[in-house]
Design a protein around this motif. Structure first.
Motif, PDB file in Angstrom:
ATOM      1  N   PHE A   4       0.938  -1.219   0.052  1.00  0.00           N
ATOM      2  CA  PHE A   4      -0.131   0.084  -0.121  1.00  0.00           C
ATOM      3  C   PHE A   4       0.772   1.303  -0.118  1.00  0.00           C
ATOM      4  CE2 PHE A   4      -2.735  -3.169   1.816  1.00  0.00           C
ATOM      5  CZ  PHE A   4      -3.878  -3.385   1.020  1.00  0.00           C
ATOM      6  N   ARG A   5       0.427   2.404  -0.499  1.00  0.00           N
ATOM      7  CA  ARG A   5       1.120   3.710  -0.795  1.00  0.00           C
ATOM      8  C   ARG A   5       1.638   3.995   0.497  1.00  0.00           C
ATOM      9  NH1 ARG A   5      -1.609   9.335  -3.017  1.00  0.00           N
ATOM     10  NH2 ARG A   5       0.370  10.342  -3.077  1.00  0.00           N
ATOM     11  N   PHE A   6       0.626   4.035   1.622  1.00  0.00           N
ATOM     12  CA  PHE A   6       1.070   4.578   2.780  1.00  0.00           C
ATOM     13  C   PHE A   6       2.108   3.676   3.737  1.00  0.00           C
ATOM     14  CE2 PHE A   6      -2.455   1.790   4.094  1.00  0.00           C
ATOM     15  CZ  PHE A   6      -1.930   0.848   5.093  1.00  0.00           C
ATOM     16  N   GLU A   7       2.425   2.554   3.266  1.00  0.00           N
ATOM     17  CA  GLU A   7       3.669   1.540   3.939  1.00  0.00           C
ATOM     18  C   GLU A   7       4.713   2.015   3.296  1.00  0.00           C
ATOM     19  OE1 GLU A   7       1.572  -2.641   4.795  1.00  0.00           O
ATOM     20  OE2 GLU A   7       1.036  -1.917   2.700  1.00  0.00           O
ATOM     21  N   LYS A   8       4.865   2.654   2.384  1.00  0.00           N
ATOM     22  CA  LYS A   8       6.250   3.164   1.778  1.00  0.00           C
ATOM     23  C   LYS A   8       6.574   4.644   2.357  1.00  0.00           C
ATOM     24  CE  LYS A   8       5.248   0.593  -2.558  1.00  0.00           C
ATOM     25  NZ  LYS A   8       3.959   0.384  -2.759  1.00  0.00           N
ATOM     26  N   LEU A   9       5.702   5.146   2.981  1.00  0.00           N
ATOM     27  CA  LEU A   9       5.955   6.620   3.672  1.00  0.00           C
ATOM     28  C   LEU A   9       6.327   6.377   4.903  1.00  0.00           C
ATOM     29  CD1 LEU A   9       2.622   8.224   2.690  1.00  0.00           C
ATOM     30  CD2 LEU A   9       4.904   8.433   1.648  1.00  0.00           C
ATOM     31  N   ASP A  10       7.681   6.965   5.166  1.00  0.00           N
ATOM     32  CA  ASP A  10       8.501   7.007   6.530  1.00  0.00           C
ATOM     33  C   ASP A  10       7.519   7.642   7.497  1.00  0.00           C
ATOM     34  OD1 ASP A  10      10.863   5.586   5.618  1.00  0.00           O
ATOM     35  OD2 ASP A  10      11.862   7.633   5.298  1.00  0.00           O
ATOM     36  N   VAL A  11       7.077   8.623   7.304  1.00  0.00           N
ATOM     37  CA  VAL A  11       6.123   9.333   8.095  1.00  0.00           C
ATOM     38  C   VAL A  11       5.059   8.533   8.871  1.00  0.00           C
ATOM     39  CG1 VAL A  11       4.428  10.277   6.705  1.00  0.00           C
ATOM     40  CG2 VAL A  11       4.973  11.420   8.767  1.00  0.00           C
ATOM     41  N   TRP A  12       4.645   7.433   7.963  1.00  0.00           N
ATOM     42  CA  TRP A  12       3.630   6.730   8.638  1.00  0.00           C
ATOM     43  C   TRP A  12       4.147   5.884   9.533  1.00  0.00           C
ATOM     44  CZ3 TRP A  12       3.148   1.202   8.145  1.00  0.00           C
ATOM     45  CH2 TRP A  12       1.994   0.751   8.754  1.00  0.00           C
ATOM     46  N   HIS A  13       5.425   5.230   9.250  1.00  0.00           N
ATOM     47  CA  HIS A  13       6.101   4.182  10.147  1.00  0.00           C
ATOM     48  C   HIS A  13       6.397   4.913  11.492  1.00  0.00           C
ATOM     49  CE1 HIS A  13       6.670   0.903   7.654  1.00  0.00           C
ATOM     50  NE2 HIS A  13       6.693   1.798   6.536  1.00  0.00           N
ATOM     51  N   ARG A  14       6.892   6.199  11.440  1.00  0.00           N
ATOM     52  CA  ARG A  14       7.017   7.110  12.725  1.00  0.00           C
ATOM     53  C   ARG A  14       6.018   7.223  13.195  1.00  0.00           C
ATOM     54  NH1 ARG A  14      11.756   6.082  10.897  1.00  0.00           N
ATOM     55  NH2 ARG A  14      13.608   7.564  10.862  1.00  0.00           N
ATOM     56  N   ALA A  15       4.839   7.521  12.723  1.00  0.00           N
ATOM     57  CA  ALA A  15       3.516   7.617  13.368  1.00  0.00           C
ATOM     58  C   ALA A  15       3.077   6.535  14.001  1.00  0.00           C
ATOM     59  CB  ALA A  15       2.468   7.953  12.322  1.00  0.00           C
ATOM     60  N   VAL A  16       3.274   5.276  13.470  1.00  0.00           N
ATOM     61  CA  VAL A  16       3.025   3.994  14.178  1.00  0.00           C
ATOM     62  C   VAL A  16       3.807   3.940  15.563  1.00  0.00           C
ATOM     63  CG1 VAL A  16       2.958   1.407  13.830  1.00  0.00           C
ATOM     64  CG2 VAL A  16       1.958   2.828  12.062  1.00  0.00           C
ATOM     65  N   ASP A  17       5.157   4.254  15.121  1.00  0.00           N
ATOM     66  CA  ASP A  17       6.138   3.907  16.360  1.00  0.00           C
ATOM     67  C   ASP A  17       5.664   5.104  17.531  1.00  0.00           C
ATOM     68  OD1 ASP A  17       7.664   2.480  15.082  1.00  0.00           O
ATOM     69  OD2 ASP A  17       9.189   4.020  14.186  1.00  0.00           O
ATOM     70  N   PHE A  18       5.104   6.383  16.992  1.00  0.00           N
ATOM     71  CA  PHE A  18       4.699   7.316  17.963  1.00  0.00           C
ATOM     72  C   PHE A  18       3.358   6.736  18.886  1.00  0.00           C
ATOM     73  CE2 PHE A  18       1.555  10.726  18.767  1.00  0.00           C
ATOM     74  CZ  PHE A  18       2.289  11.472  19.694  1.00  0.00           C
ATOM     75  N   ALA A  19       2.644   6.131  18.342  1.00  0.00           N
ATOM     76  CA  ALA A  19       1.450   5.363  18.911  1.00  0.00           C
ATOM     77  C   ALA A  19       1.901   4.264  19.635  1.00  0.00           C
ATOM     78  CB  ALA A  19       0.350   4.955  17.911  1.00  0.00           C
ATOM     79  N   ASP A  20       2.800   3.466  19.235  1.00  0.00           N
ATOM     80  CA  ASP A  20       3.419   2.447  20.550  1.00  0.00           C
ATOM     81  C   ASP A  20       3.775   3.086  21.505  1.00  0.00           C
ATOM     82  OD1 ASP A  20       2.865   0.301  19.044  1.00  0.00           O
ATOM     83  OD2 ASP A  20       4.750   0.218  17.880  1.00  0.00           O
ATOM     84  N   GLY A  21       4.725   4.304  21.442  1.00  0.00           N
ATOM     85  CA  GLY A  21       5.007   5.164  22.531  1.00  0.00           C
ATOM     86  C   GLY A  21       4.046   5.566  23.518  1.00  0.00           C
ATOM     87  N   VAL A  22       2.883   6.165  22.876  1.00  0.00           N
ATOM     88  CA  VAL A  22       1.602   6.615  23.616  1.00  0.00           C
ATOM     89  C   VAL A  22       0.957   5.475  24.348  1.00  0.00           C
ATOM     90  CG1 VAL A  22      -0.447   7.898  23.569  1.00  0.00           C
ATOM     91  CG2 VAL A  22       1.719   8.793  22.220  1.00  0.00           C
ATOM     92  N   TYR A  23       1.015   4.260  23.685  1.00  0.00           N
ATOM     93  CA  TYR A  23       0.424   3.327  24.324  1.00  0.00           C
ATOM     94  C   TYR A  23       1.223   2.620  25.569  1.00  0.00           C
ATOM     95  CZ  TYR A  23      -3.515   1.912  21.864  1.00  0.00           C
ATOM     96  OH  TYR A  23      -5.002   1.688  21.430  1.00  0.00           O
ATOM     97  N   ASP A  24       2.490   2.620  25.566  1.00  0.00           N
ATOM     98  CA  ASP A  24       3.573   2.297  26.511  1.00  0.00           C
ATOM     99  C   ASP A  24       3.315   3.288  27.679  1.00  0.00           C
ATOM    100  OD1 ASP A  24       4.244   0.102  24.974  1.00  0.00           O
ATOM    101  OD2 ASP A  24       6.077   0.982  24.554  1.00  0.00           O
ATOM    102  N   ALA A  25       3.411   4.606  27.273  1.00  0.00           N
ATOM    103  CA  ALA A  25       3.473   5.615  28.468  1.00  0.00           C
ATOM    104  C   ALA A  25       2.136   5.728  29.149  1.00  0.00           C
ATOM    105  CB  ALA A  25       3.753   7.064  27.999  1.00  0.00           C
ATOM    106  N   THR A  26       1.268   5.670  28.416  1.00  0.00           N
ATOM    107  CA  THR A  26      -0.195   5.545  29.034  1.00  0.00           C
ATOM    108  C   THR A  26      -0.589   4.231  29.888  1.00  0.00           C
ATOM    109  OG1 THR A  26      -1.465   4.721  27.275  1.00  0.00           O
ATOM    110  CG2 THR A  26      -1.085   7.335  27.484  1.00  0.00           C
TER     111      THR A  26
END
Length: 120
Positions: A4-26
């Motif tokens: 998929f187009r979005f899977e090729k975007l670095d920003v999407w991967h970073r946004a998923v990492d960001f969500a992981d961090g928020v889940y961990d912190a919360t």
């Protein structure tokens, strides 16, 4: 694998990492915040990558750009909520700093993507 187009975007991967961090912190937030700040932060964090993905499937770059703007807004929601969590002492400074830094990186990447989409 990345079809998929979005899977090729670095920003999407970073946004998923960001969500992981928020889940961990919360995960260490007080139980009474499960349906409050914890839920709000997680939903907003997930919204960032979700809007990038949804926008990438739109027919035009202009439409995609609108979803990038929504993703940016969701990111800013988390930053605001992060400040509240810190003031309430729900989050350690180290976790705050890490998530804040990730948010800054994703914000810059979203801005760059928006500029790229506007140029066509």
């Amino acid at each position: 694998m990345s079809g998929f187009r979005f899977e090729k975007l670095d920003v999407w991967h970073r946004a998923v990492d960001f969500a992981d961090g928020v889940y961990d912190a919360t995960s260490s937030f007080p139980a009474e915040e499960r349906y409050g700040l914890t839920n709000q932060m997680r939903r907003a964090a997930v919204s960032v990558s979700s809007n990038i993905a949804e926008g990438s499937g739109r027919a035009s770059d202009r439409d995609f750009g609108r979803f990038v703007e929504i993703a940016y807004g969701s990111l800013m929601e988390v930053v605001s909520q992060l400040s509240i969590a810190q003031r309430r002492k729900f989050i350690l400074k180290e976790s705050f700093d890490t998530i804040y830094q990730q948010a800054d990186e994703v914000a810059r990447m979203l801005s760059g993507l928006k500029t790229h989409l506007e140029r066509g």
